[in-house]
Scaffold this active site. Structure first.
Site, mmCIF file in Angstrom:
data_model
loop_
_atom_site.group_PDB
_atom_site.id
_atom_site.type_symbol
_atom_site.label_atom_id
_atom_site.label_comp_id
_atom_site.label_asym_id
_atom_site.label_seq_id
_atom_site.Cartn_x
_atom_site.Cartn_y
_atom_site.Cartn_z
ATOM 1 N N GLY A 71 1.209 -1.151 -0.180
ATOM 2 C CA GLY A 71 -0.167 0.678 -0.626
ATOM 3 C C GLY A 71 0.832 1.415 -0.034
ATOM 4 C CB THR A 72 3.864 2.114 1.360
ATOM 5 O OG1 THR A 72 3.172 1.952 3.138
ATOM 6 C CG2 THR A 72 4.203 3.750 2.082
ATOM 7 C CD GLN A 179 -7.426 -0.809 6.700
ATOM 8 O OE1 GLN A 179 -8.168 -1.528 7.005
ATOM 9 N NE2 GLN A 179 -6.800 -0.593 7.324
ATOM 10 C CG HIS A 201 0.406 -6.806 5.164
ATOM 11 N ND1 HIS A 201 -0.324 -5.662 6.680
ATOM 12 C CD2 HIS A 201 -0.109 -5.476 4.459
ATOM 13 C CE1 HIS A 201 -0.276 -5.012 6.298
ATOM 14 N NE2 HIS A 201 0.211 -4.283 5.101
ATOM 15 C CB THR A 237 12.782 -9.304 -9.912
ATOM 16 O OG1 THR A 237 14.091 -8.952 -10.746
ATOM 17 C CG2 THR A 237 12.491 -11.039 -10.434
ATOM 18 C CB CYS A 325 2.019 4.336 11.603
ATOM 19 S SG CYS A 325 1.727 3.490 10.146
HETATM 20 C C1 PLP Z 1 -2.035 -0.342 5.936
HETATM 21 C C2 PLP Z 1 -2.365 0.691 4.936
HETATM 22 C C3 PLP Z 1 -1.619 1.745 4.540
HETATM 23 C C4 PLP Z 1 0.181 0.807 4.171
HETATM 24 O O1 PLP Z 1 -0.081 -0.040 3.257
HETATM 25 P P1 PLP Z 1 1.405 -1.383 3.709
HETATM 26 O O2 PLP Z 1 1.134 -2.058 2.490
HETATM 27 O O3 PLP Z 1 1.058 -1.536 4.660
HETATM 28 O O4 PLP Z 1 2.108 -0.409 3.102
HETATM 29 C C5 PLP Z 1 -2.310 2.491 3.218
HETATM 30 N N1 PLP Z 1 -3.213 3.303 3.462
HETATM 31 C C6 PLP Z 1 -4.094 2.563 4.322
HETATM 32 C C7 PLP Z 1 -4.933 3.158 4.636
HETATM 33 C C8 PLP Z 1 -3.483 1.259 5.204
HETATM 34 O O5 PLP Z 1 -4.164 0.338 6.314
#
Ligand code: PLP
Length: 386
Positions: A71-72, A179, A201, A237, A325
């Protein structure tokens, strides 16, 4: 000790079927999908099948899906990618005040580089008003980014309406749907988005893999350079096992979605109804109805969320005070401040997030113990007169 996990918004365990689907890709089908030999092509086929599954789930085309590390990365890619590709057109970006740090931090970097950022206020339930988006748009606006649902308070934003406005004005619209993907319906055409982030995840897939949906024709610069993977949009990769796991997880969510929404929102509603009956001086954070099926967030006056967490952990219950976080920092959550909570209440918040394996007995156990924990902490609190 019997451990109860009520922190599914922080991360989910992999579904056993996901693990099973991934295993062959570590040492049997281990090829590099960029290689033209048999081993590479086998891996490539698995990757393209996975891409098709993800695209089907989102109502997208396979070539609109770019696999990322999560997500990041997807959020950073969307922001920097559009900012760099459109910087000659304009320098104004609109985001909400309750975005995840994976949006707010890259936005700060862009601000230092000279981009102008509008932070849209939310109401006391956490909702963005689409009309505020319309009013914030200028002839320099190049991107709007509003999350689909908030990770702390579970509020579901009016993405489709905001997207309609963005489309009318010809401005790219990104949504952080980390989410929501796998938890509620996330069709990119119904949502009117040009870009959408997801992470495996958060929906029973592995950590370290995600995707960015990029609507065909969207001008976006690459973020990672060094190879022509993902049609030269994202070098490195491929994480084949991760990608296969992500797709399997999405496939399972697709099958289970209606049933899981029903089951989890029933348990959620028990908590939302019972907690205020058992505990005085508390308030539900986030919208009472427009919220994720698995999210409960309460503030308790006079006490610290961290203390509640520690006491619950001693009883075997894993919860959160907000986003994973922020829980290690002393700053109260920017989301709770944005919905107008005073600092004391923002510090006294507890997030309970349910998931695929949450049982009614676990909810009952929590309801039996949470009032005792809150009561005990309030007796010790100098702020309380109990
Ligand atoms: C967990 C989360 C992220 C980050 O995702 P990662 O895969 O852990 O980097 C970004 N945005 C929201 C809303 C999240 O809940």
């Amino acid at each position: 000790m019997n451990r109860i996990y009520l922190d599914y918004a922080a991360t989910t365990p992999c579904d056993p079927e996901v693990v099973k689907a991934m295993l062959p890709f570590f040492n049997e089908i281990f090829g590099n999908p960029s290689s033209i030999h048999y081993f590479g092509q086998q891996a490539k086929k698995a990757m393209e099948d996975s891409r098709q599954k993800v695209a089907d789930f989102l109502g997208a085309k396979p070539e609109e899906i770019v696999f990322t590390s999560g997500g990041t990365e997807s959020n950073n890619f969307a922001l920097f990618g559009v900012a760099v590709s459109l910087e000659t057109k304009g320098n104004h970006i609109i985001v909400s005040t309750i975005e995840h740090h994976a949006i707010t931090e890259p936005v700060k970097v862009l601000e230092k580089k000279g981009f102008k950022i509008t932070h849209l206020k939310v109401d006391k339930t956490g909702l963005v008003d689409p009309e505020d988006v319309r009013k914030a748009i200028t002839d320099k606006t190049i991107l709007i980014s509003v999350m689909h649902a908030n990770n702390e308070i579970g509020v579901i934003e009016p993405i489709s309406e905001i997207g309609k406005i963005a489309k009318e004005k010809g401005i790219y619209f990104h949504s952080d749907a980390v989410q929501t993907v796998g938890h509620i319906t996330t069709n990119v055409n119904e949502l009117n988005v040009d870009l959408l982030s997801l992470s495996a995840h958060k929906f029973y897939g592995p950590k370290g893999v995600g995707a960015l949906y990029i609507r065909r024709g969207t001008k976006i610069s690459s973020f990672l350079h060094g190879g022509d993977q993902e049609r030269s949009r994202r070098a490195s990769t491929h994480n084949i096992a991760g990608i296969v796991g992500l797709a399997k997880a999405i496939e399972l969510c697709q099958q289970k979605l209606p049933q899981e929404i029903k089951e989890q929102s029933e348990l959620r509603d028990i908590l939302i109804k019972e907690i205020p009956k058992e505990i005085s001086d508390c308030r539900l954070n986030g919208h009472p109805l427009k919220r994720l099926p698995n999210n409960v967030n309460f503030s308790f006056a006079f006490i610290e969320g961290e203390s509640i967490l520690l006491h619950l952990d001693m009883l075997g219950i894993a919860a959160s005070t907000g986003s994973a976080c922020t829980s290690s920092s002393l700053e109260p959550s920017h989301v709770l401040l944005a919905i107008g909570l005073p600092h004391e209440l923002a510090h006294g918040s507890l997030r309970l997030t349910l998931g695929r394996w949450t049982k009614k007995e676990e909810i009952d156990f929590l309801l039996e113990n949470l009032p005792k924990v809150v009561d005990k902490l309030r007796r010790m609190s100098p702020l309380s007169n109990k």
